[in-house]
Structures are given as structure tokens and as C-alpha cells.
Design an enzyme around this catalytic site. Sequence first.
Site, PDB file in Angstrom:
ATOM      1  N   TYR A 208       0.708  -1.248  -0.142  1.00  0.00           N
ATOM      2  CA  TYR A 208      -0.007  -0.089   0.031  1.00  0.00           C
ATOM      3  C   TYR A 208       0.754   1.254  -0.200  1.00  0.00           C
ATOM      4  O   TYR A 208       0.323   2.369  -0.342  1.00  0.00           O
ATOM      5  CB  TYR A 208      -0.812   0.098   1.326  1.00  0.00           C
ATOM      6  CG  TYR A 208      -1.999  -0.981   1.183  1.00  0.00           C
ATOM      7  CD1 TYR A 208      -2.099  -1.850   0.079  1.00  0.00           C
ATOM      8  CD2 TYR A 208      -2.744  -1.236   2.301  1.00  0.00           C
ATOM      9  CE1 TYR A 208      -3.096  -2.932   0.494  1.00  0.00           C
ATOM     10  CE2 TYR A 208      -4.010  -2.144   2.557  1.00  0.00           C
ATOM     11  CZ  TYR A 208      -3.972  -3.033   1.496  1.00  0.00           C
ATOM     12  OH  TYR A 208      -4.935  -3.849   1.599  1.00  0.00           O
TER      13      TYR A 208
ATOM     14  N   LEU B 229     -18.209  -3.011   1.553  1.00  0.00           N
ATOM     15  CA  LEU B 229     -19.414  -2.367   0.981  1.00  0.00           C
ATOM     16  C   LEU B 229     -19.402  -2.571  -0.538  1.00  0.00           C
ATOM     17  O   LEU B 229     -20.044  -1.801  -1.213  1.00  0.00           O
ATOM     18  CB  LEU B 229     -19.177  -0.885   1.325  1.00  0.00           C
ATOM     19  CG  LEU B 229     -19.441  -0.462   2.697  1.00  0.00           C
ATOM     20  CD1 LEU B 229     -18.878   1.117   3.093  1.00  0.00           C
ATOM     21  CD2 LEU B 229     -20.335  -0.839   3.541  1.00  0.00           C
TER      22      LEU B 229
ATOM     23  N   ILE C 163     -13.169  -4.288   7.667  1.00  0.00           N
ATOM     24  CA  ILE C 163     -12.353  -3.062   7.493  1.00  0.00           C
ATOM     25  C   ILE C 163     -12.483  -2.318   6.269  1.00  0.00           C
ATOM     26  O   ILE C 163     -11.812  -2.156   5.545  1.00  0.00           O
ATOM     27  CB  ILE C 163     -10.949  -3.541   7.368  1.00  0.00           C
ATOM     28  CG1 ILE C 163     -10.594  -4.712   6.416  1.00  0.00           C
ATOM     29  CG2 ILE C 163     -10.328  -4.239   8.644  1.00  0.00           C
ATOM     30  CD1 ILE C 163      -9.115  -5.037   5.926  1.00  0.00           C
TER      31      ILE C 163
ATOM     32  N   LYS D  37     -12.903   0.913   4.006  1.00  0.00           N
ATOM     33  CA  LYS D  37     -12.053   1.938   3.796  1.00  0.00           C
ATOM     34  C   LYS D  37     -12.737   3.285   3.656  1.00  0.00           C
ATOM     35  O   LYS D  37     -14.153   3.389   3.224  1.00  0.00           O
ATOM     36  CB  LYS D  37     -11.245   2.042   2.419  1.00  0.00           C
ATOM     37  CG  LYS D  37     -10.207   3.235   2.180  1.00  0.00           C
ATOM     38  CD  LYS D  37      -9.803   3.133   0.668  1.00  0.00           C
ATOM     39  CE  LYS D  37     -10.749   3.586  -0.341  1.00  0.00           C
ATOM     40  NZ  LYS D  37     -10.358   3.337  -1.807  1.00  0.00           N
TER      41      LYS D  37
ATOM     42  N   SER E 234     -20.096   7.580   9.728  1.00  0.00           N
ATOM     43  CA  SER E 234     -21.278   6.739   9.390  1.00  0.00           C
ATOM     44  C   SER E 234     -20.851   5.364   9.332  1.00  0.00           C
ATOM     45  O   SER E 234     -21.775   4.638  10.038  1.00  0.00           O
ATOM     46  CB  SER E 234     -21.484   7.047   7.647  1.00  0.00           C
ATOM     47  OG  SER E 234     -22.369   6.353   7.307  1.00  0.00           O
ATOM     48  N   ASN E 235     -19.591   4.906   8.859  1.00  0.00           N
ATOM     49  CA  ASN E 235     -19.177   3.500   9.250  1.00  0.00           C
ATOM     50  C   ASN E 235     -19.295   3.057  10.717  1.00  0.00           C
ATOM     51  O   ASN E 235     -19.507   1.905  10.927  1.00  0.00           O
ATOM     52  CB  ASN E 235     -17.848   3.362   8.359  1.00  0.00           C
ATOM     53  CG  ASN E 235     -17.827   3.537   7.093  1.00  0.00           C
ATOM     54  OD1 ASN E 235     -18.939   3.358   6.531  1.00  0.00           O
ATOM     55  ND2 ASN E 235     -16.851   3.501   6.406  1.00  0.00           N
TER      56      ASN E 235
END
Length: 272
Positions: free
Chosen positions: A47, A186, A225, A227, A236-237
Site C-alpha cells: 500500500y 461495502l 475493515i 475504507k 457513518s461507518n
Amino acid sequence: METVSAQGAAIPALGLGTWQLTGQQCYESVTTALELGYRHLDTAQMYDNEREVGRAVADSDVDRDDIWITTKVTPGNARFDDVLESTRASLDRLDTGYVDLLLLHWPAPLVDFEDTARGMAELRDDGLIRHAGVSNFRRWRLRKAREKSPIPLLADQVRCHPFYTRERLREDCVANDQVLTAYSPLAHGGVIGDDHLSRIGERYDKTAAQVALRWAIQREGVVAIPKATSREHLESNFGALAFELTDGEMVAVADPSLVRTASLLVRNELTP
């Protein structure tokens, strides 16, 4: 914070994935997440953001020991000596003495997993990692990895969401005291605005995305997890921790008809 227990570890059920987050954006996202109460951060050598994740942790008021940090070894570093060297380099970038979980990011067909696992075992014996695991392993490959590893494998991190439930893999993990870590929970935004999930969320004044995350972390043996970059989306998550779905709603979230309507999405997803 809800946790998922396996092999004596208590893993925060909801974490922050950092795939495609780099530079200042990554630093700010992790900083905001920690301020909001996130205690699980996921990064990887490939990453190119371990340094920013580590800097955000160091600058935070949250104690390092209260944060679960996962990083991943690239397949190119899967050989014994490379596992040791690259993980020590990851720790330097993260500016931490250990990581809670070290995963092999993808299967490395040219390297016997026993070689990789021996490296992970040595790192654990030296106190540089707390737990080891894999990522993007199917059930048959996970079973072989378990057989070859001299230490228990805690987790398999895979793409998982209501349109791609990975139920048989989850059951296998639970039966072997392992955790399934769901990335892209999601569906790369595919659940957002989904009418079916939105209707389920109306009872709780929650969004379709929050329903999808609640479904994920409410399943036995699963952590998620997602992002996010903005404070709004991070908040919100995190709201997925504030309610529970009924048994009937859990079944309804993963209604097989959703798989048919999302089949193109599932086939075309990019995976980190």
C-alpha cells in the site's frame, strides 16, 4: 468497541482499511479514525502507506497497545529471509516495536508456504508480531497453510460483502478458531443506495452501507475493515456499532436474489 475473539486475541470488530490511501490523505484519515474511536488499522507493504499510518498512531493520544495494527507481506517477500527483513522494515516505517497481525498478502505459488510460516514463527518468537495469518486464500489453500504452519494462523483476509458472503470459508474459519477479515465490505460502494438494504435500515434510521457493515460484524467470526477518507464517512461507518439486526434481517441482507442483481459488480471488483 465490539471485538471478535479467536486464539486468545480480541480483535476490534470494525477497523479502517487503508488500501489506496497514501500521503497526507492517509495520515489524516487514520488520525480522524482514531479520534472517532476506531482501534483497528489495516495496512500493507504494497500500500506504500505504513509510514503515514505509523505517524498518525504516534501523534495520537491513543496508547499503541490499545490499537490493533495489521500489515501484510507482499508475495515477493514470501521467502523465509525476506519475510524477516521486510517485516522489520515495515516495523521501522510503522515506528512500532510489533504488529498485532502479520499476513501474507496473496498466495505465493513459487514459495512453499512452510518457508513463509517459518519466518512468521521466528518473528513471533522474537516478539515482533503477535499473530500470523494469510490474505486472499481460498478454503483449500487455507487448509494447506494450516497444515504447513508451525504456529496457528489467526485470520484469512478476503473480499466479503452481502453480495459475496464467503459463508463456507467463514464456517471453516470458525471451526478452526480463526477469523475472517472482510475487506471491501461495502462492495466498492455497490451496497450504497441498495433499495433492499435501505428498507432494512429504515427501522433503525440507518443507511444501506451501515446495514451491510452491521451484517458483516454481526456474523460469527467476522471483522470488517471498510475504507473511508472523510470524517462523514468514517463516522457513518462507525455507526454500524450502534444497532443490531434481527435474525430475520441478517438472513434478508444476504438474500440470494441480491447476488443475481449484483453479479456483474462481483465479477468486476478490484481486490487489494
